[in-house]
Design an enzyme around this catalytic site. Structure first.
Site, PDB file in Angstrom:
ATOM      1  N   GLU A 162      -6.120   7.034  -1.412  1.00 17.44           N
ATOM      2  CA  GLU A 162      -6.129   5.840  -0.564  1.00 17.44           C
ATOM      3  C   GLU A 162      -6.730   4.642  -1.296  1.00 17.44           C
ATOM      4  O   GLU A 162      -6.205   3.533  -1.251  1.00 17.44           O
ATOM      5  CB  GLU A 162      -6.909   6.103   0.732  1.00 17.44           C
ATOM      6  N   HIS A 164       1.518   4.263  -2.978  1.00 14.75           N
ATOM      7  CA  HIS A 164       1.440   5.729  -2.844  1.00 14.75           C
ATOM      8  C   HIS A 164       2.605   6.389  -3.592  1.00 14.75           C
ATOM      9  O   HIS A 164       2.430   7.411  -4.247  1.00 14.75           O
ATOM     10  CB  HIS A 164       1.538   6.139  -1.368  1.00 14.75           C
ATOM     11  N   HIS A 189       0.844  -1.198   0.000  1.00 11.31           N
ATOM     12  CA  HIS A 189       0.000   0.000   0.000  1.00 11.31           C
ATOM     13  C   HIS A 189       0.886   1.258   0.000  1.00 11.31           C
ATOM     14  O   HIS A 189       0.639   2.207  -0.754  1.00 11.31           O
ATOM     15  CB  HIS A 189      -0.913  -0.032   1.231  1.00 11.31           C
ATOM     16  N   GLU A 190       1.931   1.241   0.800  1.00 13.35           N
ATOM     17  CA  GLU A 190       2.832   2.395   0.872  1.00 13.35           C
ATOM     18  C   GLU A 190       3.621   2.566  -0.430  1.00 13.35           C
ATOM     19  O   GLU A 190       3.787   3.680  -0.928  1.00 13.35           O
ATOM     20  CB  GLU A 190       3.790   2.259   2.064  1.00 13.35           C
TER      21      GLU A 190
HETATM   22 ZN   LIG Z   1      -2.392   5.258   2.539  1.00  9.76          ZN
END
Ligand SMILES: [Zn+2]
Length: 270
Positions: A194, A135, A131-132
């Site tokens: 997100e 980003h 997830h990071e």
């Molecule tokens: Zn996030």
């Protein structure tokens, strides 16, 4: 820029002039096809990310456990191997009870030890890190700083138009970055960002041989913890319920890819 309708033509023209002046990768499409305005070069963003990372290393307690570092690096290297980027990912574990993780432009990843209590399997930790990584790959930091700068320009557009001809481009970019770094690297990501990081992160983890279903389990646990416990990962955005529903709907499409990758990779990180 949907809020800048026809009634606001002069403002629109000025902003477009500013965007042209600033140049860089102004208009971009994110990995999921979302339109982004990016005012800053990736190089400038990476430099800011590195600076912030160094500051954090100096101000937060750094974890010294080599086994823990090796474990996290094992997961990162498997994810990095399939992430579509040549970024040299740097990881640091910080001693903190918070269940948090972050990634800064340029590929600087931080994991708080509190996260290990929540993400207690390879697959769940991979869900956090993927997830990071997502980003960063989707340039969300740049987008955030750009958005804050656009807002700033919008508010001062009359003055800005008068000064347009005299502005030193480099000076402007650096001043904006200075202002934006504070905002952009510490404010929560938007809801759309997100959702995008969840989606892209799931694809990356599956391709690296981590079970994408673990993202659902992770978010179920996070949701039960309450907002005070988790920072970046629960900062605003998709409500826990809609997030879990989205991930639940999405993970079956990655099952085959995950299973194939798992046969190929076949190594546990702990
Ligand atoms: Zn996030």
């Amino acid at each position: 820029m949907s809020n800048l309708g026809r009634a606001n033509r002069p403002l629109m023209v000025t902003l477009l002039a500013v965007l042209a002046l600033v140049g860089c990768d102004t208009y971009n499409e994110s990995p999921t096809g979302r339109k982004q305005i990016l005012l800053f070069s990736e190089q400038d963003m990476a430099q800011q990310g590195q600076l912030r990372f160094e500051q954090m290393r100096q101000t937060l307690p750094v974890n010294r456990d080599p086994r823990l570092a090796a474990y996290i690096e094992c997961i990162v290297s498997r994810l990095a191997a399939v992430a579509p980027s040549a970024i040299d990912w740097q990881v640091q574990v910080f001693d903190s009870p918070e269940a948090n993780a972050f990634a800064l432009p340029g590929g600087y990843i931080g994991i708080y030890t509190g996260m290990l209590k929540v993400a207690n399997s390879d697959d769940q930790m991979a869900a956090v890190i993927a997830h990071e990584i997502a980003h960063v790959l989707a340039r969300h930091g740049n987008e955030q700083v750009s958005r804050s700068e656009m807002k700033h320009l919008g508010l001062n557009v009359a003055d800005f138009a008068l000064d347009l001809a005299e502005i030193d481009q480099r000076e402007f970019v650096m001043a904006a970055l200075d202002l934006g770094a504070e905002v952009g690297l510490s404010l929560p990501f938007s809801r759309a960002q997100e959702t995008e990081a969840d989606s892209l992160g799931m694809a990356i983890m599956a391709q690296a041989g981590f079970n994408p279903q673990a993202a659902v389990q992770l978010w179920q646990k996070m949701a039960s913890m309450g907002p005070g416990q988790v920072l970046e990962l629960l900062s605003t955005h998709p409500s826990a319920t809609s997030r879990i529903e989205d991930l639940q709907a999405e993970h079956p499409q990655w099952t085959a890819e995950y299973q194939a990758a798992k046969r190929r990779v076949n190594n546990q990180c702990r």
